[in-house]
Scaffold this motif. Sequence first.
Motif, short mmCIF file in Angstrom:
data_model
loop_
_atom_site.label_atom_id
_atom_site.label_comp_id
_atom_site.label_asym_id
_atom_site.label_seq_id
_atom_site.Cartn_x
_atom_site.Cartn_y
_atom_site.Cartn_z
N TYR A 8 0.87 -1.19 0.00
CA TYR A 8 0.00 0.00 0.00
C TYR A 8 0.90 1.23 0.00
O TYR A 8 1.71 1.42 0.91
CB TYR A 8 -0.91 -0.02 1.23
N LEU A 22 -6.79 1.16 7.33
CA LEU A 22 -6.42 -0.11 6.70
C LEU A 22 -6.30 -1.22 7.73
O LEU A 22 -6.80 -2.33 7.52
CB LEU A 22 -5.10 0.07 5.95
N TYR A 37 -10.27 -1.34 0.53
CA TYR A 37 -9.41 -2.22 1.31
C TYR A 37 -9.97 -3.64 1.36
O TYR A 37 -9.24 -4.62 1.19
CB TYR A 37 -9.28 -1.69 2.74
N THR A 54 3.11 -1.27 4.12
CA THR A 54 2.68 0.09 3.82
C THR A 54 3.87 1.05 3.82
O THR A 54 4.71 1.01 4.72
CB THR A 54 1.63 0.56 4.84
#
Length: 242
Positions: A8, A22, A37, A54
């Motif tokens: 991400y 998330l 998501y 992420t």
Amino acid sequence: MRRCRYVYLDLGSNKGVQIRKLYEPWLYPEGKILPFYDNIFGKIRHHSRRDVCTFGFEANPRHMKRLKDIAKRFKSYDINVTFLNNAVSNISSENVTIYSDTNFDIDWGAGIHSSLIDNKSNMTLYQVQTIDIVKFFAENIVPLKPDYVFAKMDIEGSEFIVLPHMLKGGLLCDHAISSMVLEMHDRVREDFQSDLSFATLKERLKDQACTPTTIHDLDDETYMGDVSFEPCEGESNTYNTL
């Protein structure tokens, strides 16, 4: 399960709310980004999104203390979150001025132009280095070999610089960035001397010799003030409130 099955990219993290959505969506039931998501990463149960790595980019240095605390807490649960205090751009290591609202509570429009700052008599200026997102992707994301890369872009007008660069660099192909949600700041387009819009972007995506990245027009400003840290479902540990 392989680490970093998904990646991400949070381009414009601000206070880190979208990343918290998330990994802790039950705290943000009205979040507009949650369906994305769920569709991409699957419905969450406790910390089942440990396979999502992420990378968050935030130009405004005043948010970094909070972002580092968020990253530290997630990493204590074996969740890979990294924040970088850089302005996403088409070139690296260039010093740029970031214009920010002095009032922290309304500081949601920091960028390399002051156009989005309503009270120009009460701005705070910072010097921040840029980062070439195409180069970063090649050096840090490609080696991870993720199955899917999802990006969110909300960079206060810099999209008019960054999106053409991503097109040229091959990032807006689904084998690179599979899908993206994007806020385009139309009222500062002239400041960047750009003709880019969602319509022209879609045409340029079609002209590529690849299957293009799926891009959605989304600006999720729910829970702008964030919520306090709370235990995750099924977790006995408590979190410290920032």
